[in-house]
Motif scaffolding. Structure first.
Motif: not given
Lengths: 166, 334
Positions: A99, A132-133, A136-143, B33, B41, B60, B64
């Motif tokens: 983060x 796992x994806x 990655x989703x959580x890290x990038x804040x992607x819905x 977070x 981003x 993978x 996302x």
């Protein structure tokens, strides 16, 4: 030099000049040599177009992150630093949790510091490559905008690649 | 990357600050977070990061969200990704006599190298040994490996000492890699009928001349002779009447400990070391012999990259002829 402010305005002797960068997140201030700060294209453009005041406010970047950015700029402004030294120093700067790295890459983008953007992007890539994806989703804040069926269809296209990924 | 709009934002910092604070109150979860910035981003940063990911992770990452899927599926992305990852190079052997320009056999084989997309073959140096039995997965440490015993040129070490050769695509040099010191000269001679591969990131050789067993040797530290160890012993599926006919090529050790094996380059089997038994692995769409060498994972279609290059498959006639000669020598007791 200090007694000749007109000359200073012409910016012909940048090595003695300093700029103050102020984080607008926690109002922390950093006094930085101008040639160090000018590695940021954003700041350079401001200085060049004469719109930088005594204190340059930096929105969206915390003092903690700004300190890392300045450390990077200082290292890279040192003409006697070898490539090896810089590599080691860079590795030290990006040895942070994911983060912090995301904040750092956003700061590098905001301040337009190409080298820092690259080294941070690489570190982020290295950090997420085995995740796992969902992570990655959580890290990038992607819905997640897939339905389970759509997700299964995308996954099925390259099933062989997912061995080892949950 | 120029971002003039950002300058505007710094100038209007008072306003930005207010907006920022307002948003921060609304988006407390973002704080949890650890993301201090309220800006999501930007997609070009996502791109910067994605371009640095290995192919497997990229595939993978298509899961996302839809935006990432379309980004990664874009042909332009594939090109960028390839140019970021290592340069794809291939090398080929040119059989010709320097003086007459005529094609002849191994002793004056020259190597040429070509970076994919450049379309030009450059001459590098003479090939130190015959190259045969190129394995499915013998690419490690920037080099492709093969086994060849008794055919080496003297400057690459005594032909009766070294039998693992490699070509380093970075330095564009041929080299030797030390083999297990336990290998007898008979095993070394037989190595011409073995394959070198990569298992769990280590160079490996499968010695299938142990009667009803085959031994898998693994080099734990690349280049360190002492690090070779006899890690697995597998029971052969059938004991062929002619021991040089069956060859076992371990391709991968799966997470559950089972070993994926290519048998005689035409059958893919899964070996269970605990039960000492084989399962057939059925591959759809492949009916001919398997013959492959390692690759750089890329999203780019080879067809597109190699456009305009004169590609054709090479005949294996010469290799087969050599093998036949060696078999004769072996059976006549040499």
């Amino acid at each position: 030099m200090a007694s000749a402010p007109e000359n200073e305005k012409n910016a012909s002797a940048p090595e003695k000049k300093t700029l103050t960068l102020k984080s607008m997140i926690n109002n922390e201030e950093f006094v930085v040599d101008e040639h160090v700060a000018l590695q940021s294209v954003t700041i350079k453009n401001m200085v060049d177009s004469d719109c930088a005041g005594d204190v340059i406010p930096v929105p969206t970047i915390s003092g903690e992150i700004l300190a890392l950015v300045i450390e990077y700029c200082k290292n890279h402004a040192n003409p006697s630093a070898s490539e090896d030294d810089l590599k080691k120093a860079d590795a030290g700067i990006v040895a942070k949790d994911i983060y912090t790295l995301i904040d750092l890459v956003l700061a590098a983008n905001f301040l337009d510091i190409k080298g820092l953007l690259e080294v941070t992007s690489q570190k982020i890539a290295d950090s997420i490559k085995d995740l796992p994806h969902q992570d990655v989703r959580e890290i990038f804040g992607v819905e997640n905008d897939y339905t389970p069926e759509e997700e299964a269809a995308v996954r099925a296209e390259h099933d062989w690649a997912f061995e080892g990924f949950p | 990357m120029s971002i003039p709009s950002r300058i505007q934002m710094i100038e209007d910092s008072d306003e930005s600050e207010q907006t920022h604070e307002a948003e921060q109150e609304e988006r407390e979860p973002g704080q949890d977070r650890g993301i201090i910035s309220d800006y999501s981003i930007p997609i070009h940063i996502v791109l910067e990061i994605l371009l640095r990911l290995p192919l497997k992770t990229l595939l993978n990452c298509r899961l996302v969200c839809k935006e990432w899927l379309s980004l990664i599926s874009d042909p332009q992305f594939a090109n960028f990704h390839l140019s970021r990852s290592q340069v794809v190079r291939s090398f080929r052997r040119v059989f010709k006599n320097r003086e007459t320009g005529k094609r002849i056999f191994e002793d004056t084989v020259e190597a040429e190298i070509c970076a994919l997309g450049e379309g030009l073959w450059r001459r590098i140096e003479r090939v130190p040994t015959s190259i045969r039995n190129l394995s499915f997965n013998a690419f490690l440490n920037g080099s492709i490996h093969w086994l060849s015993f008794g055919n080496g040129r003297p400057e690459y070490g005594s032909p009766f000492r070294d039998f693992i050769y490699c070509f380093d695509f970075g330095t564009e040099r041929f080299q030797t890699v030390p083999g297990p010191s336990e290998f007898s000269s008979v095993q070394k001679i037989l190595s011409n009928h073995m394959h070198v591969g990569v298992l769990r990131g280590c160079l490996s050789i499968c010695d299938q001349f142990e009667g009803d067993h085959a031994a898998i040797w693994v080099m734990k530290d690349y280049g360190v002779k002492e690090s070779w160890s006899r890690d697995f012993v597998i029971l052969k599926r059938t004991v062929a009447s002619e021991p040089l006919i069956d060859y076992y090529e371990p391709i991968r050790i799966l997470g559950n400990g089972k070993i994926l094996i290519l048998l005689n380059g035409e059958e893919l089997l899964l070996y269970d070391p605990e039960m000492e038994c084989y399962e057939d692995v059925h591959f759809c769409g492949i009916t001919s012999k398997f013959h492959g060498i390692s690759y750089v994972p890329s999203l780019v279609s080879l067809e597109n990259v190699a456009k305009g290059e004169n590609l054709k498959s090479l005949s294996r006639g010469i290799d087969l002829l050599e093998q036949a000669t060696l078999l004769q020598r072996l059976f006549s007791g040499i």
